[in-house]
Design a protein around this motif. Structure first.
Motif, PDB file in Angstrom:
ATOM      1  N   LEU A  45       0.801  -1.221   0.000  1.00  0.00           N
ATOM      2  CA  LEU A  45       0.000   0.000   0.000  1.00  0.00           C
ATOM      3  C   LEU A  45       0.835   1.273   0.000  1.00  0.00           C
ATOM      4  CD1 LEU A  45      -2.843  -0.965   2.520  1.00  0.00           C
ATOM      5  CD2 LEU A  45      -3.036  -0.691   0.050  1.00  0.00           C
ATOM      6  N   THR A  48       0.490   3.376  -3.150  1.00  0.00           N
ATOM      7  CA  THR A  48      -0.830   4.007  -3.201  1.00  0.00           C
ATOM      8  C   THR A  48      -0.889   5.205  -2.269  1.00  0.00           C
ATOM      9  OG1 THR A  48      -1.806   1.835  -3.659  1.00  0.00           O
ATOM     10  CG2 THR A  48      -3.302   3.595  -2.962  1.00  0.00           C
ATOM     11  N   LEU A 278      -9.662  -0.544  -6.429  1.00  0.00           N
ATOM     12  CA  LEU A 278      -9.323  -0.981  -5.078  1.00  0.00           C
ATOM     13  C   LEU A 278     -10.577  -1.181  -4.229  1.00  0.00           C
ATOM     14  CD1 LEU A 278      -6.173   1.099  -4.038  1.00  0.00           C
ATOM     15  CD2 LEU A 278      -6.328  -1.356  -4.461  1.00  0.00           C
TER      16      LEU A 278
END
Length: 298
Positions: A45, A48, A278
């Motif tokens: 993550l 992101t 997502l």
């Protein structure tokens, strides 16, 4: 002569000791695995998070320091980039992406489910040969069909339109979808379908009320695959979508071509194109895992 005897132990002592040790090892191992998975998930993550932070900082801050400096300077974060992005006409590209992805996913699921049921449970002449043709289409590259289909679209007057892009994605998504759902439908107990036929149910009713509800995990997995493939596609959009029907991927590519360092536009656009898949994946991950495991264990 002295006889040495081994000390006596209770019959279940060894088994009990091994049982306690195995339980401790399982708990420690399970906890360690969970920690490792959590750490890997956090690393996954990080890009992101970095993209989100970059999209919330102005161009001067992004050029002068790394995105991680926002931990010490949270005042850098602003929604001005998103306001500029929406003002640049990116909203129409977002809705074009939705108008392309949603019908492409629904059509593939609907046609593939009906075809998969027919290949699995309906006897008709040439069924096996036709299914082999479907399997053969799995290895056909998309690139070799671009020019012929572009000429055909031009003849029918749908080149550059959203329906043309939807038809292309639907056609090339069907072989894998039919293969996946047919293999899932074959695993359904035959007795269940025979009982429905004995009750007088027609094939369409059996498919709609018995088979398709049981296929939710496989359908969810297929829907996620198809949605992600169409949502993130750039090649088909570059060939078959014009300025009025371009999705987000083509809009971002055109921005990158014109303004190679325009991070304040590219970063929020890339994050918007990322967050929807997502959310979809995490919303249906339970069905996704079930679909991947379906048929692996009888």
């Amino acid at each position: 002569m002295t006889t040495i005897t081994a000390p006596r132990t209770s019959p279940g002592a060894g088994t009990l000791r091994r049982g306690v040790l195995s339980r401790v090892a399982d708990r420690v191992g399970g906890g360690l695995v969970q920690v490792v998975l959590i750490v890997l998930g956090l690393f996954w993550l990080v890009p992101t998070l970095g993209l989100l932070v970059v999209s919330l900082r102005d161009d001067a801050d992004n050029n002068s320091s790394g995105w991680w400096t926002f931990f010490t300077k949270p005042a850098q974060l602003t929604f001005e980039n998103y306001s500029n992005l929406l003002a640049s006409g990116f909203t129409s590209s977002f809705w074009n992406t939705v108008a392309i992805t949603v019908p492409s996913t629904i059509l593939v699921i609907g046609f593939a489910a009906m075809a998969g049921y027919a290949f699995a449970w309906i006897e008709f002449p040439g069924r096996d040969a036709l299914f082999l043709v479907v399997i053969a289409l799995l290895v056909v590259p998309v690139q070799i069909a671009l020019i012929p289909i572009a000429k055909m679209y031009g003849a029918f007057g749908i080149f550059g339109s959203i329906p043309g892009v939807v038809l292309f994605h639907t056609a090339f998504g069907l072989p894998f979808a039919i293969f996946l759902l047919r293999n899932f439908f074959v695993g359904i107990p035959k007795e269940l379908l025979e009982a429905a036929r004995m009750d007088g149910a027609a094939e369409w009713k059996i498919f709609a009320t018995v088979v398709f509800p049981l296929a939710k995990p496989a359908v969810a997995s297929l829907g996620i695959f198809q949605f992600l493939w169409v949502w993130n596609d750039l090649l088909i959009a570059l060939v078959f979508a014009d300025t009025g029907s371009q999705p987000m991927t083509k809009a971002l590519q055109s921005q990158m071509r014109q303004f190679g360092t325009n991070v304040d536009i590219l970063a929020p656009g890339a994050f918007l194109s990322l967050i929807i898949p997502l959310v979809l994946f995490f919303s249906f991950q339970r069905y996704f895992v079930q679909g991947l495991l379906a048929g692996s264990v009888k």
